[in-house]
Design a protein around this motif. Structure first.
Motif, mmCIF file in Angstrom:
data_model
loop_
_atom_site.group_PDB
_atom_site.id
_atom_site.type_symbol
_atom_site.label_atom_id
_atom_site.label_comp_id
_atom_site.label_asym_id
_atom_site.label_seq_id
_atom_site.Cartn_x
_atom_site.Cartn_y
_atom_site.Cartn_z
ATOM 1 N N ALA A 47 10.129 10.186 21.949
ATOM 2 C CA ALA A 47 9.264 11.146 21.265
ATOM 3 C C ALA A 47 9.859 11.599 19.939
ATOM 4 N N MET A 48 11.184 11.521 19.785
ATOM 5 C CA MET A 48 11.822 11.954 18.542
ATOM 6 C C MET A 48 11.708 10.914 17.430
ATOM 7 N N ILE A 104 5.218 -1.025 21.028
ATOM 8 C CA ILE A 104 6.095 -0.823 22.178
ATOM 9 C C ILE A 104 5.534 0.313 23.033
ATOM 10 N N ASP A 105 5.485 0.098 24.338
ATOM 11 C CA ASP A 105 5.101 1.148 25.277
ATOM 12 C C ASP A 105 6.348 1.977 25.566
ATOM 13 N N GLY A 106 6.391 3.182 25.000
ATOM 14 C CA GLY A 106 7.569 4.031 25.116
ATOM 15 C C GLY A 106 7.877 4.480 26.525
ATOM 16 N N SER A 107 6.924 4.355 27.445
ATOM 17 C CA SER A 107 7.195 4.743 28.825
ATOM 18 C C SER A 107 7.945 3.648 29.583
ATOM 19 N N HIS A 108 8.004 2.437 29.009
ATOM 20 C CA HIS A 108 8.682 1.322 29.666
ATOM 21 C C HIS A 108 9.916 0.830 28.899
ATOM 22 N N VAL A 109 9.976 1.100 27.596
ATOM 23 C CA VAL A 109 11.062 0.597 26.772
ATOM 24 C C VAL A 109 11.740 1.762 26.051
#
Length: 61
Positions: free
Chosen positions: A7-8, A48-53
């Motif tokens: 998130a940052m 990029i899916d931030g919840s997986h990577v």
């Protein structure tokens, strides 16, 4: 989890994908709702899916 650190990430920041070091360093283009668009030197633009990577910020001198 990884959502907090991803998130940052803001446009212009440099990052690496630790699972794909062959992609090289990339520049964050956008970070909207956990979907992070990064333009990688060796791979081009990737979403990029931030919840997986978990992307790793790179601080170059």
């Amino acid at each position: 989890m990884s959502d907090n650190l991803n998130a940052m990430l803001e446009p212009g920041m440099l990052v690496q994908n630790p699972a794909r070091p062959d992609w090289g360093t990339g520049q964050v283009q956008s970070n909207i709702g956990g979907r992070i668009t990064v333009n990688f030197r060796e791979m081009g633009k990737m979403v990029i899916d931030g919840s997986h990577v978990m992307l790793i910020p790179v601080f170059e001198a």
